[in-house]
Design a protein around this motif. Structure first.
Motif, short mmCIF file in Angstrom:
data_model
loop_
_atom_site.label_atom_id
_atom_site.label_comp_id
_atom_site.label_asym_id
_atom_site.label_seq_id
_atom_site.Cartn_x
_atom_site.Cartn_y
_atom_site.Cartn_z
N PHE A 61 -15.65 -20.76 -47.17
CA PHE A 61 -14.27 -20.34 -47.42
C PHE A 61 -13.40 -21.53 -47.79
O PHE A 61 -13.60 -22.63 -47.30
CB PHE A 61 -13.68 -19.69 -46.16
CG PHE A 61 -14.37 -18.43 -45.76
CD1 PHE A 61 -13.95 -17.20 -46.25
CD2 PHE A 61 -15.46 -18.46 -44.90
CE1 PHE A 61 -14.59 -16.03 -45.88
CE2 PHE A 61 -16.11 -17.29 -44.52
CZ PHE A 61 -15.68 -16.08 -45.01
N ALA A 62 -12.40 -21.25 -48.61
CA ALA A 62 -11.34 -22.20 -48.88
C ALA A 62 -10.30 -22.05 -47.77
O ALA A 62 -10.00 -20.94 -47.33
CB ALA A 62 -10.68 -21.90 -50.23
N ILE A 63 -9.78 -23.18 -47.30
CA ILE A 63 -8.69 -23.18 -46.32
C ILE A 63 -7.40 -23.37 -47.11
O ILE A 63 -7.26 -24.37 -47.83
CB ILE A 63 -8.85 -24.31 -45.29
CG1 ILE A 63 -10.19 -24.19 -44.55
CG2 ILE A 63 -7.68 -24.31 -44.32
CD1 ILE A 63 -10.53 -25.42 -43.71
N GLY A 73 -8.75 -27.45 -47.81
CA GLY A 73 -10.11 -27.87 -47.46
C GLY A 73 -11.07 -26.71 -47.54
O GLY A 73 -10.80 -25.71 -48.20
N ALA A 74 -12.17 -26.86 -46.82
CA ALA A 74 -13.21 -25.83 -46.83
C ALA A 74 -13.84 -25.72 -45.45
O ALA A 74 -13.86 -26.68 -44.69
CB ALA A 74 -14.27 -26.16 -47.88
N CYS A 75 -14.33 -24.54 -45.17
CA CYS A 75 -15.06 -24.32 -43.92
C CYS A 75 -16.08 -23.23 -44.15
O CYS A 75 -16.00 -22.50 -45.15
CB CYS A 75 -14.11 -23.96 -42.78
SG CYS A 75 -13.23 -22.41 -42.99
N ASN A 84 -32.21 -15.07 -35.30
CA ASN A 84 -31.75 -15.72 -34.07
C ASN A 84 -30.23 -15.76 -33.94
O ASN A 84 -29.72 -16.31 -32.98
CB ASN A 84 -32.34 -17.12 -33.98
CG ASN A 84 -33.84 -17.06 -33.85
OD1 ASN A 84 -34.36 -16.44 -32.93
ND2 ASN A 84 -34.54 -17.68 -34.78
N ARG A 85 -29.55 -15.20 -34.94
CA ARG A 85 -28.09 -15.04 -34.94
C ARG A 85 -27.37 -16.36 -34.67
O ARG A 85 -26.51 -16.46 -33.80
CB ARG A 85 -27.68 -13.94 -33.96
CG ARG A 85 -28.23 -12.60 -34.40
CD ARG A 85 -27.96 -11.43 -33.49
NE ARG A 85 -26.75 -11.50 -32.73
CZ ARG A 85 -26.66 -11.16 -31.45
NH1 ARG A 85 -27.73 -10.78 -30.79
NH2 ARG A 85 -25.52 -11.23 -30.83
N SER A 86 -27.73 -17.38 -35.46
CA SER A 86 -27.06 -18.68 -35.34
C SER A 86 -26.70 -19.21 -36.72
O SER A 86 -27.26 -18.80 -37.73
CB SER A 86 -27.94 -19.68 -34.58
OG SER A 86 -28.99 -20.12 -35.40
N ALA A 87 -25.73 -20.14 -36.73
CA ALA A 87 -25.29 -20.74 -37.99
C ALA A 87 -24.71 -22.12 -37.74
O ALA A 87 -24.15 -22.40 -36.67
CB ALA A 87 -24.24 -19.86 -38.66
N ASP A 88 -24.84 -22.96 -38.74
CA ASP A 88 -24.27 -24.31 -38.75
C ASP A 88 -22.79 -24.18 -39.13
O ASP A 88 -22.45 -23.62 -40.16
CB ASP A 88 -25.04 -25.14 -39.78
CG ASP A 88 -24.52 -26.55 -39.96
OD1 ASP A 88 -23.63 -26.98 -39.21
OD2 ASP A 88 -25.01 -27.23 -40.87
N PHE A 89 -21.92 -24.72 -38.29
CA PHE A 89 -20.47 -24.64 -38.45
C PHE A 89 -19.98 -25.86 -39.23
O PHE A 89 -20.22 -26.99 -38.83
CB PHE A 89 -19.85 -24.61 -37.05
CG PHE A 89 -18.38 -24.35 -37.02
CD1 PHE A 89 -17.90 -23.07 -36.87
CD2 PHE A 89 -17.48 -25.40 -37.12
CE1 PHE A 89 -16.54 -22.83 -36.81
CE2 PHE A 89 -16.12 -25.17 -37.07
CZ PHE A 89 -15.64 -23.88 -36.92
N SER A 90 -19.28 -25.63 -40.33
CA SER A 90 -18.83 -26.72 -41.20
C SER A 90 -17.33 -26.59 -41.47
O SER A 90 -16.84 -25.49 -41.72
CB SER A 90 -19.60 -26.62 -42.52
OG SER A 90 -19.10 -27.51 -43.47
N ILE A 91 -16.62 -27.73 -41.43
CA ILE A 91 -15.19 -27.70 -41.72
C ILE A 91 -14.69 -29.10 -42.06
O ILE A 91 -15.16 -30.09 -41.49
CB ILE A 91 -14.38 -27.14 -40.53
CG1 ILE A 91 -12.90 -26.97 -40.90
CG2 ILE A 91 -14.56 -27.98 -39.28
CD1 ILE A 91 -12.10 -26.16 -39.90
N VAL A 106 -7.73 -26.72 -36.57
CA VAL A 106 -7.99 -25.94 -35.35
C VAL A 106 -7.83 -24.44 -35.63
O VAL A 106 -8.68 -23.63 -35.24
CB VAL A 106 -7.10 -26.40 -34.18
CG1 VAL A 106 -7.17 -25.43 -33.01
CG2 VAL A 106 -7.51 -27.80 -33.73
N GLU A 107 -6.76 -24.08 -36.34
CA GLU A 107 -6.58 -22.66 -36.64
C GLU A 107 -7.70 -22.15 -37.55
O GLU A 107 -8.26 -21.07 -37.31
CB GLU A 107 -5.22 -22.38 -37.28
CG GLU A 107 -5.03 -20.89 -37.51
CD GLU A 107 -3.66 -20.53 -38.01
OE1 GLU A 107 -2.88 -19.99 -37.21
OE2 GLU A 107 -3.38 -20.77 -39.20
N ALA A 108 -8.04 -22.89 -38.58
CA ALA A 108 -9.13 -22.48 -39.48
C ALA A 108 -10.43 -22.33 -38.70
O ALA A 108 -11.19 -21.37 -38.91
CB ALA A 108 -9.28 -23.48 -40.62
#
Length: 176
Positions: A61-63, A73-75, A84-91, A106-108
């Motif tokens: 996503f675009a922030i 930015g991007a996240c 396994n219902r998991s994901a790498d969190f990027s921001i 923090v809000e994003a």
């Protein structure tokens, strides 16, 4: 669109790519990214196609600032493992070289956490950062991510080895 009070998250558009590439190639920010090489326009366009593919394992996503409608930015959630219902969190915030702050990022991130747990029904969000990244250490603590562990000397930067630090947040964690 995922809307907060200060930012909203929307799909990354082709028009965003030049600005995102400039931020992604900024050495002050790039030193914190796992992909430390500069990204070319061609490679970025391939990435854009990948994240927009029908069955993509990446939700990026675009922030965007609500007041000014400026890209900040991007996240996203990357390498989604649906079994396994998991994901790498990027921001990151590239806008004014912020990288991470205590308002917009923090809000994003909280919007992204809610999306991952409440919409995608994921169980675990995780992140890998380098030991030189003091801002993200504090950031993930603020978001209630737990420190899972360390891999020693995984990243060569400025003539020294640095460790990879792993953090995670479970859907069952309190105050996620």
């Amino acid at each position: 669109m995922i809307k907060g009070k200060k930012v909203f998250l929307r799909s990354i558009e082709k028009e965003d790519l030049a600005q995102l590439r400039a931020w992604r190639n900024n050495p002050n920010l790039r030193k914190f990214f796992r992909e430390t090489d500069e990204i070319s326009k061609v490679n970025q366009e391939k990435w854009f196609e990948l994240i927009n593919a029908k069955n993509s394992i990446h939700k990026m996503f675009a922030i965007v600032n609500i007041e000014t409608n400026e890209l900040m930015g991007a996240c996203g959630l990357c390498y989604i493992d649906w079994i396994n219902r998991s994901a790498d969190f990027s921001i990151y915030l590239g806008y004014k070289d912020m990288y991470i702050d205590d308002i917009y990022a923090v809000e994003a991130a909280n919007l992204m956490k809610n999306y991952g747990f409440d919409i995608l029904n994921l169980h675990r969000l995780w992140a890998e950062i380098y030991s030189i990244d003091e801002m993200k250490k504090e950031f993930f603590a603020t978001l209630n991510f737990k420190f899972d562990g360390m891999l020693r000397e995984t990243y060569w930067f400025e003539g020294n080895w640095h460790n990879s630090l792993y953090y995670s947040l479970l859907s069952t964690d309190a105050n996620n």
